[in-house]
Each structure stands twice: as C-alpha cells, then as structure tokens.
Scaffold this motif. Sequence first.
Motif, PDB file in Angstrom:
ATOM      1  N   THR A 138       0.831  -1.205   0.000  1.00 13.99           N
ATOM      2  CA  THR A 138       0.000   0.000   0.000  1.00 13.99           C
ATOM      3  C   THR A 138       0.863   1.252   0.000  1.00 13.99           C
ATOM      4  OG1 THR A 138      -1.769  -1.155   1.182  1.00 13.99           O
ATOM      5  CG2 THR A 138      -1.813   1.249   1.230  1.00 13.99           C
ATOM      6  N   LEU A 139       1.908   1.256   0.810  1.00  4.53           N
ATOM      7  CA  LEU A 139       2.808   2.413   0.865  1.00  4.53           C
ATOM      8  C   LEU A 139       3.487   2.646  -0.478  1.00  4.53           C
ATOM      9  CD1 LEU A 139       4.455   1.709   4.343  1.00  4.53           C
ATOM     10  CD2 LEU A 139       2.573   3.283   3.842  1.00  4.53           C
ATOM     11  N   LEU A 140       3.893   1.563  -1.140  1.00  3.89           N
ATOM     12  CA  LEU A 140       4.517   1.690  -2.452  1.00  3.89           C
ATOM     13  C   LEU A 140       3.523   2.223  -3.478  1.00  3.89           C
ATOM     14  CD1 LEU A 140       6.521  -1.673  -2.620  1.00  3.89           C
ATOM     15  CD2 LEU A 140       7.485   0.625  -2.427  1.00  3.89           C
ATOM     16  N   ARG A 141       2.314   1.712  -3.433  1.00  6.49           N
ATOM     17  CA  ARG A 141       1.297   2.113  -4.393  1.00  6.49           C
ATOM     18  C   ARG A 141       1.004   3.613  -4.321  1.00  6.49           C
ATOM     19  NH1 ARG A 141      -2.245  -1.067  -2.636  1.00  6.49           N
ATOM     20  NH2 ARG A 141      -1.594  -2.843  -3.893  1.00  6.49           N
ATOM     21  N   HIS A 142       1.133   4.176  -3.133  1.00  8.72           N
ATOM     22  CA  HIS A 142       0.839   5.599  -2.940  1.00  8.72           C
ATOM     23  C   HIS A 142       2.109   6.449  -2.836  1.00  8.72           C
ATOM     24  CE1 HIS A 142      -3.518   5.131  -2.487  1.00  8.72           C
ATOM     25  NE2 HIS A 142      -3.236   3.976  -1.913  1.00  8.72           N
ATOM     26  N   ASP A 143       3.252   5.858  -3.182  1.00 14.00           N
ATOM     27  CA  ASP A 143       4.520   6.594  -3.250  1.00 14.00           C
ATOM     28  C   ASP A 143       4.853   7.275  -1.926  1.00 14.00           C
ATOM     29  OD1 ASP A 143       6.829   7.363  -4.578  1.00 14.00           O
ATOM     30  OD2 ASP A 143       5.959   9.221  -5.350  1.00 14.00           O
ATOM     31  N   LEU A 144       4.733   6.538  -0.835  1.00 16.87           N
ATOM     32  CA  LEU A 144       4.961   7.094   0.484  1.00 16.87           C
ATOM     33  C   LEU A 144       6.296   6.693   1.096  1.00 16.87           C
ATOM     34  CD1 LEU A 144       1.362   6.559   1.901  1.00 16.87           C
ATOM     35  CD2 LEU A 144       2.477   8.773   1.510  1.00 16.87           C
ATOM     36  N   VAL A 145       7.043   5.817   0.447  1.00 17.33           N
ATOM     37  CA  VAL A 145       8.327   5.342   0.982  1.00 17.33           C
ATOM     38  C   VAL A 145       9.449   6.245   0.480  1.00 17.33           C
ATOM     39  CG1 VAL A 145       9.935   3.421   1.146  1.00 17.33           C
ATOM     40  CG2 VAL A 145       7.469   2.977   1.033  1.00 17.33           C
ATOM     41  N   ASP A 146      10.242   6.755   1.416  1.00 12.31           N
ATOM     42  CA  ASP A 146      11.362   7.634   1.064  1.00 12.31           C
ATOM     43  C   ASP A 146      12.695   6.886   0.975  1.00 12.31           C
ATOM     44  OD1 ASP A 146       9.866  10.230   1.239  1.00 12.31           O
ATOM     45  OD2 ASP A 146       9.616   9.556   3.309  1.00 12.31           O
ATOM     46  N   GLU A 147      12.810   5.815   1.747  1.00 13.03           N
ATOM     47  CA  GLU A 147      14.099   5.126   1.816  1.00 13.03           C
ATOM     48  C   GLU A 147      13.868   3.646   2.111  1.00 13.03           C
ATOM     49  OE1 GLU A 147      17.476   7.240   3.715  1.00 13.03           O
ATOM     50  OE2 GLU A 147      17.509   5.557   5.119  1.00 13.03           O
ATOM     51  N   PHE A 148      14.723   2.820   1.523  1.00 13.76           N
ATOM     52  CA  PHE A 148      14.704   1.385   1.778  1.00 13.76           C
ATOM     53  C   PHE A 148      16.036   0.978   2.410  1.00 13.76           C
ATOM     54  CE2 PHE A 148      12.004   2.035  -1.925  1.00 13.76           C
ATOM     55  CZ  PHE A 148      10.883   1.277  -1.635  1.00 13.76           C
ATOM     56  N   VAL A 149      15.974   0.208   3.476  1.00 13.94           N
ATOM     57  CA  VAL A 149      17.156  -0.453   4.017  1.00 13.94           C
ATOM     58  C   VAL A 149      16.929  -1.943   3.803  1.00 13.94           C
ATOM     59  CG1 VAL A 149      18.635  -0.847   6.001  1.00 13.94           C
ATOM     60  CG2 VAL A 149      17.526   1.381   5.699  1.00 13.94           C
ATOM     61  N   LEU A 150      17.582  -2.475   2.796  1.00 13.00           N
ATOM     62  CA  LEU A 150      17.372  -3.870   2.404  1.00 13.00           C
ATOM     63  C   LEU A 150      18.493  -4.737   2.961  1.00 13.00           C
ATOM     64  CD1 LEU A 150      16.314  -3.394  -1.327  1.00 13.00           C
ATOM     65  CD2 LEU A 150      14.922  -3.248   0.756  1.00 13.00           C
ATOM     66  N   VAL A 151      18.127  -5.682   3.789  1.00 10.95           N
ATOM     67  CA  VAL A 151      19.089  -6.616   4.371  1.00 10.95           C
ATOM     68  C   VAL A 151      18.951  -7.908   3.573  1.00 10.95           C
ATOM     69  CG1 VAL A 151      19.912  -7.690   6.488  1.00 10.95           C
ATOM     70  CG2 VAL A 151      18.706  -5.487   6.584  1.00 10.95           C
ATOM     71  N   VAL A 152      19.830  -8.070   2.589  1.00  6.49           N
ATOM     72  CA  VAL A 152      19.683  -9.142   1.603  1.00  6.49           C
ATOM     73  C   VAL A 152      20.505 -10.358   2.015  1.00  6.49           C
ATOM     74  CG1 VAL A 152      19.922  -9.782  -0.818  1.00  6.49           C
ATOM     75  CG2 VAL A 152      19.319  -7.425  -0.203  1.00  6.49           C
ATOM     76  N   PHE A 153      19.817 -11.468   2.201  1.00  8.35           N
ATOM     77  CA  PHE A 153      20.463 -12.723   2.589  1.00  8.35           C
ATOM     78  C   PHE A 153      20.756 -13.549   1.339  1.00  8.35           C
ATOM     79  CE2 PHE A 153      18.842 -11.216   6.480  1.00  8.35           C
ATOM     80  CZ  PHE A 153      19.479 -11.882   7.520  1.00  8.35           C
ATOM     81  N   PRO A 154      21.948 -14.129   1.255  1.00  7.60           N
ATOM     82  CA  PRO A 154      22.335 -14.880   0.052  1.00  7.60           C
ATOM     83  C   PRO A 154      21.705 -16.269   0.008  1.00  7.60           C
ATOM     84  CG  PRO A 154      24.123 -14.961   1.637  1.00  7.60           C
ATOM     85  CD  PRO A 154      23.063 -14.076   2.238  1.00  7.60           C
ATOM     86  N   VAL A 155      20.377 -16.280  -0.067  1.00 10.68           N
ATOM     87  CA  VAL A 155      19.636 -17.539  -0.158  1.00 10.68           C
ATOM     88  C   VAL A 155      18.523 -17.373  -1.183  1.00 10.68           C
ATOM     89  CG1 VAL A 155      20.135 -18.236   2.225  1.00 10.68           C
ATOM     90  CG2 VAL A 155      18.074 -16.897   1.731  1.00 10.68           C
TER      91      VAL A 155
END
Length: 206
Positions: A138-155
Amino acid sequence: MRKLVVGTFVTLDGVVQAPGAPDEDTDGGFTNGGWTVPLFDDELGQRMVELTERSDALLLGRRTYEGFAAAWPLVGDEDPIAAKLNRMPKYVVSRTLERPDWANTTVLSGDVAEEVAKLKEQPGGEIHVSGSGTLIQTLLRHDLVDEFVLVVFPVLVGPGKRLFGEGTGPGALELVGTVTTPPGVAMSTYRRSGPLQVGALGPEQV
C-alpha cells in the motif's frame, strides 16, 4: 516532512515471508521460514541496533504488530532494540484492533494512505516500517516510501511473498551505502531519487 523508511530482511530472489521462524507465516503453503537464522551473526545484530536507534516511530501492519507485541515486551531493557521499541510511539494499521496491549500504540483505522501521509507531516524523526509486507504494498502504491534499508540474505527460497509486489511502480533509487557481514549478508540503503529514466542499448543506438 518526516522520512518513512522501510527496513526489511529479504532473500536474494526477493522474498520477505517468514524470515525468523518456520511457522511465522505459512500463507500459501510456505515451508521455508526461518531463512535468516543460519546467517544472522553479531555484526548484523549490531547493525540492526543502529538502524533501530535511528527511528522515532514504528509503523506496522496488524500481523507484524501482533508478533512484535507478543515478543518484545517480554525482552528486558538490557536489550537495546527491545528498550527502544517498547518505549517509542507505535502505529498499527487495522480496522478491527480496538485495544492494543503494547504501550504507546495508536491504531490507524482510516484510509491507510491518508493516515500515513498525515503522520509524515507531523513533527518528528524517521518513521520505520518492519515486516508488514501487505502494508508495504500500500505504501509503495501511494509513493509514500522515502528510503529502503534492504538486508539481503544470500539464499533462494522460491515462491513466497515478494517485497516489490503488486504495489510497486516505476521510479529511480540512489544507493546511499552498503555493508556486508562475514556470512555474506548485504545491508544496503537506497533513497528515492525521482522518476524512472530509460534508454536503449545496442549497435543501432551508436
């Protein structure tokens, strides 16, 4: 305006479902829950403490809220994440929750986009979103996210709930910084940087 930050654990193939335990979220017959556990070391733990300390408020979907509310109040204040989460303002999106048990919780029962937009206009620091996959769409659909902190696991886990799912629209991101832990977990911060730019590659374009 306050910054809204989505911080989330995600697999290399984009799944955010059930990172912490096999029975955390079995929707759709998901059987690969707990994929963060073998790769979660002390360094990543410290990075998560630092991320939590940045936040001034927590925004959660109902399901994630109930999981957090059942766990974090039982952890002592000697744990820095528990101490911060238990005392900070929390907002849970729900049309049915009437009496939240976790201290300092406010229920957002109206239109999600409007309620979150109002939160962002209030004085204060960063608003962080953890888990809450449906809310994130929902937040993405309404362009409300300013920043992403993506903790990417190698799996790779195959089918499951995706971070960038049905709510995702086009846009450009700026990589602000990234760190990698010894087990290979990459924690990267991206900020929104405007509309998607496109072009073409190939010999006919030279």
